[in-house]
Write an enzyme that holds these catalytic residues in place. Structure first.
Site: not given
Length: 449
Positions: A265-271, A337, A390
């Site tokens: 669940c990577a988007a939008p890629g900050g982590k 996430d 979150c």
């Protein structure tokens, strides 16, 4: 030939159209604004001010949507037709200016009334004028009547107030107040390209005020938000925008050079970027697989990594459908996430209060459990999985972890020893506004050999 700059009343008309898509059609405010042409706050002159005003009106109305909606219903002698939801939203735009902005009353009313022309509904001119002027005359009585409803008084739906009161009986009012406040702008310095202290000096030289975020080795918080293009080194990938709570994920994961890492669940890629930055700062590389089930959102991950000059294997897939994308694969680290109610980031996305439903929570809990059960077999014995949301709802967080640990005898909690957040039976919870961070939950699990 230069494009004509929109008049202020046209900005109000555009705000009403956008809000109609959110309030009436159930679309995401962020998604609708992202589709707006020239949606940037860095433009100078009138164009930049119009963009800033558009965002202020849209986010402001959604922040106070329950009281503004109730006021509008009281002012209207009869409900407007569904096709005129933009007029209803324009009335809310006018009320928001009168109640919450420093716009002079006469300007707020006149320009909101003029915006009926921008909506191509001149018949509404007299109606909007009459209702806003009536509010001026009867504001004390109207506000008192509306505040009798808990939804209007706290600007939250009843179901969410009930859940917050049940989960956080001592803290729910603090959570609600933080949700209704404006979020700060926080940065993450790319420590593979320079030290936080050096970047802080750069900001000072550029007359940009910032301070370190406690317990975030790479974090800085700006005194006032600004366009990312104004940040030194942003285009070169030396800094990113990321809340302090979200920055804790990479630290808890403790990625090491040479490891295989899964960012589900990577988007939008900050982590994703943060994990790779941490590995690069150690002088090595990791094999990172980033997953997301939305091709468009995965495009944002690619853009983020391009800017940071980092690379990962990007796969568009449902993380729970392991047979389709990861049969037989093994990872040393997994970051989940998880999709959640996002009740910890309402201050950044106030439309969540309007769009989310109580019935969504049970479905989200099932989705989270399915992801945990699907990904756990991919974790190498001795490996680590970080579960993050979150959300501030315990069903999605500590309740989810307790249920998972009861199903998986090889799973063990690695207790998070930290100064941030509140310790739970499993994991730690940051409530919205704590140390000016977003609301986040983290749990660290390790697989026994």
């Amino acid at each position: 030939m230069s494009k004509a700059k929109p008049a202020a009343e046209n900005t109000r008309a555009e705000a009403a159209r956008i809000l109609a898509r959110v309030i009436g059609d159930g679309q995401s405010l962020t998604a609708v604004l992202d589709r707006q042409p020239d949606n940037k706050g860095d433009r100078g002159g009138d164009e930049g001010r119009d963009t800033a005003l558009l965002r202020e009106l849209c986010y402001g109305v959604m922040r106070h949507v329950f009281s503004l909606s109730a006021l509008t219903e009281r002012l209207l002698s009869k409900s407007l037709k569904a096709k005129d939801s933009d007029v209803r939203c324009l009335i809310m735009v006018g009320l928001y200016q009168l109640i919450h902005l420093r716009v002079p009353d006469h300007a707020a009313i006149n320009e909101t009334v003029a915006a009926t022309k921008g909506l191509q509904k001149p018949w509404a001119r007299g109606l909007v004028n009459a209702l806003l002027r009536r509010y001026q005359r009867e504001s004390k009585h109207l506000l008192q009547a509306v505040s009798a409803s808990p939804e209007s008084r706290y600007e939250h739906p009843g179901w969410l107030l009930e859940r917050l009161q049940a989960d956080w009986p001592q803290d729910w009012q603090t959570i609600v107040a933080a949700n209704n406040a404006r979020a700060p702008m926080s940065l993450r310095v790319n420590v593979a390209r320079g030290q936080r202290e050096d970047y802080l000096d750069e900001l000072k030289a550029a007359a940009i005020e910032a301070a370190p975020i406690p317990a975030c080795a790479e974090g800085l918080q700006l005194l006032a938000p600004l366009a990312v293009e104004a940040l030194p080194g942003f285009a070169e990938g030396r800094v990113s925008v990321q809340d302090g709570a979200a920055q804790l994920a990479a630290a808890l994961l403790e990625p090491q050079p040479g490891q295989r890492i899964l960012d589900a669940c990577a988007a939008p890629g900050g982590k994703t970027g943060h994990i790779l930055e941490r590995v690069a700062a150690q002088g090595g590389e990791a094999e990172l697989v980033a997953l997301d089930n939305d091709e468009r959102r995965m495009g944002r991950v690619a853009e983020t990594l391009d800017r940071l000059e980092l690379s990962a294997e990007l796969r568009v897939a449902d993380a729970a459908d392991v047979a389709a994308w990861g049969e037989g694969e093994v990872f040393d680290r997994i970051l989940l996430d998880a999709p959640c109610s996002a009740t910890g980031v309402i201050r950044r996305h106030p439309d969540i209060k309007w769009l989310r439903r109580d019935t969504d929570i049970e479905a989200l809990v099932r989705t989270q459990a399915g992801l945990l059960d699907a990904l756990w077999p991919l974790l190498r014995p001795g490996g680590r999985l970080v579960y993050a949301t979150c959300s501030v709802l315990k069903a999605e967080n500590v309740g989810q972890m307790l249920a998972f640990l009861s199903r998986q005898p090889a799973a063990r909690e690695r207790v998070i020893e930290a100064e941030w957040g509140q310790a739970q039976t499993v994991g730690r919870q940051i409530l919205p506004g704590e140390a000016d961070r977003d609301g986040f939950y983290y749990a660290v699990l390790e697989k026994q050999a």
